[in-house]
Scaffold this active site. Structure first.
Site, short mmCIF file in Angstrom:
data_model
loop_
_atom_site.label_atom_id
_atom_site.label_comp_id
_atom_site.label_asym_id
_atom_site.label_seq_id
_atom_site.Cartn_x
_atom_site.Cartn_y
_atom_site.Cartn_z
N ARG A 1 42.86 44.71 27.48
CA ARG A 1 41.57 45.09 28.06
C ARG A 1 41.81 46.21 29.06
O ARG A 1 42.73 46.11 29.88
CB ARG A 1 40.93 43.89 28.75
N TYR A 10 34.49 46.25 39.72
CA TYR A 10 35.03 45.01 39.15
C TYR A 10 36.19 45.35 38.21
O TYR A 10 36.27 46.45 37.66
CB TYR A 10 33.93 44.29 38.35
N ASP A 41 35.33 45.49 29.49
CA ASP A 41 34.34 44.59 30.09
C ASP A 41 33.30 45.40 30.86
O ASP A 41 33.66 46.15 31.77
CB ASP A 41 35.07 43.62 31.03
N HIS A 72 30.71 43.86 32.37
CA HIS A 72 30.36 42.95 33.47
C HIS A 72 28.86 42.95 33.78
O HIS A 72 28.46 43.03 34.95
CB HIS A 72 31.20 43.27 34.71
N GLU A 109 32.43 43.97 26.24
CA GLU A 109 32.11 42.63 26.77
C GLU A 109 30.94 42.65 27.75
O GLU A 109 30.86 43.54 28.60
CB GLU A 109 33.37 42.12 27.47
N GLU A 156 30.94 34.45 29.13
CA GLU A 156 31.76 33.79 30.15
C GLU A 156 30.92 33.04 31.17
O GLU A 156 31.43 32.12 31.81
CB GLU A 156 32.72 34.78 30.83
N ARG A 212 32.35 33.99 24.16
CA ARG A 212 33.43 33.87 25.15
C ARG A 212 33.28 32.66 26.08
O ARG A 212 33.79 32.65 27.20
CB ARG A 212 33.53 35.16 25.97
N GLU A 245 41.58 35.35 26.19
CA GLU A 245 41.93 36.10 27.40
C GLU A 245 43.07 35.39 28.13
O GLU A 245 43.09 34.16 28.22
CB GLU A 245 40.71 36.21 28.33
N TRP A 266 26.62 41.92 39.69
CA TRP A 266 28.01 42.27 40.00
C TRP A 266 28.87 42.21 38.74
O TRP A 266 28.79 41.50 37.87
CB TRP A 266 28.62 41.33 41.05
#
Ligand code: CS2
Ligand code: MG
Length: 402
Positions: A147, A159, A210, A212, A236, A262, A283, A339, A402
């Site tokens: 990643r 992030y 990602d 996020h 992601e 997630e 995920r 992951e 975030w």
């Protein structure tokens, strides 16, 4: 056999973890991860106030019945606190069942479907040159999937790019630190990163990124399209996923595969995403999605719709969660990727475990049960420290995801 004790253990060997340890009348013990990053004590209290008293005297062999009891019995359904608490009980009961049977948990789940669990590592750095050398380091360690996250020109921090090069830990202050975000700066930068990465490493390396939860569907569609030449394995969490139908907009415009989940805690968070084939990887994790029992239900649904697993495995998921995840990953037909973020040596010591990394794969433990434990004496030496995840604002001060 009956459950005679259940202990909630909070420890901070570098970061906070919440663990449930169940003890049976035969002296068999089982462990479950209950860590919810930044909200640890709420799950600890949910367990000790509301769950542990109901566990004493129950038959530990009745895993499904206990799951239903805790889920339906609360009346208030779903939510990360409830589902992490249920996950801890469920995971500990699978551990006990494996120990009683004398079998590793993956044998109870149907046995191996593959030789090893392909994992992805995390190459992150403030700029592209530094990220290229991070990727090389992962390739040298045998990783087949990486990643890639970098800093964004014009933004002070973001992030996915840690202060420590080996161990990434975003929950770094008692009161949340504040980040600043610019979608335009991000969208302009990311394709230039992947152009360099593909050029340097060629077509075989699996690349992931990602987002996020920071874009709108049409912005995510633009990002996905701009990344198509670099054929990512997945993009992601492109948008916050409360609105599942929003993913239709992304799908309409791009063939870049999508991974999400997630922060999900039940099958209902991804039911439309899966059955309408709006995503490619789901995920969800053992700890936040109701334990092995519920996660297997999600992955079974996903298998019908060509969706593969890609379980979250950041450092805030303890080695107990990772052990459990690996037993599921190795056994299901629709495994995708796992992951893997390395824990600190202190964490590894507090949670002695039998899984091991070799040449791009993790291998679950072959010991009976999950093959992981918590050293309670050592854990007691690391008292809880409040730590919150950062928050994020747009340049004009507006709160953003975030
Ligand atoms: C990230 C996580 O691993 C990931 O994909 O999104 O690092 C996430 O930020 C943390 O788990 C939050 O606790
Ligand atoms: Mg993520």
């Amino acid at each position: 056999m009956r459950i005679v004790d259940a202990r909630v253990i909070v420890t901070c060997p570098g970061r906070n973890f919440v663990t449930l340890k169940i003890v049976t009348s035969d002296g068999v013990t089982g462990v479950g991860d209950a860590t919810l990053n930044g909200r640890e004590l709420s799950v600890a209290s949910y367990l000790s106030e509301h769950v542990v008293p109901a566990l004493i005297g129950r038959d530990p062999a009745r895993i499904e019945d206990t799951w239903q009891y805790l889920y339906k019995g609360a009346y208030w359904r779903r939510g990360p606190v409830t589902m992490s608490a249920i996950a801890a009980v469920d995971t500990a009961l699978w551990d006990i069942k494996g120990k009683v049977a004398g079998l590793p948990v993956h044998q109870l789940l149907g046995g191996r479907s593959r030789d090893g669990v392909t994992v992805y590592g995390h190459a992150n750095a403030v700029d592209v040159d530094a990220v290229l050398s991070e990727i090389s380091a992962y390739i040298d360690l045998g990783y087949r999937a990486v990643r890639v996250q970098t800093g964004i020109p014009g933004l002070a921090s973001t992030y996915g790019v840690g202060k420590d090069r080996t161990f990434y830990e975003p929950a770094d202050a008692a009161i949340a630190t504040e980040n600043t975000w610019s979608t335009e700066a991000y969208l302009a930068h990311v394709p230039t990163v992947f152009a360099r990465v593909r050029d340097e490493f060629g077509p075989a390396l699996k690349l992931l990124h990602d987002v996020h939860h920071r874009l709108t569907p049409i912005e995510a569609a633009r990002l996905g399209r701009s990344l198509e030449p670099y054929h990512l394995t997945w993009m992601e969490d492109p948008v916050p996923a409360e609105l599942q139908s929003g993913f239709r907009e992304i799908r309409r415009h791009t063939t870049t595969p999508i991974a999400v989940g997630e922060v999900f805690n039940t099958i209902w968070d991804c039911q439309e995403l899966i059955t309408d084939q709006l995503i490619d990887y789901i995920r969800t994790t053992v700890v936040h999605a109701g334990g092995l029992t519920h996660l297997r239900r999600i992955f079974d649904l996903a298998a019908l719709y060509h969706v593969r697993s890609g379980s979250h495995g950041a450092t805030d998921l303890s080695p107990i969660c990772m052990s459990a995840a690996l037993h599921l990953d190795i056994s299901i037909p629709n495994f995708g990727l796992q992951e893997y973020m390395r824990h600190t040596p202190e964490t590894d010591e507090v949670f002695p475990h039998g899984y091991r990394y070799e040449g791009g794969y993790l291998h679950p433990s072959e010991e009976p049960g999950l093959g992981v434990d918590i050293d309670e004496e050592l854990a007691a030496r690391y008292p809880y420290r409040p730590a919150a995840l950062p928050v994020n604002r747009l340049e004009d001060g507006t709160m953003h995801s975030w």
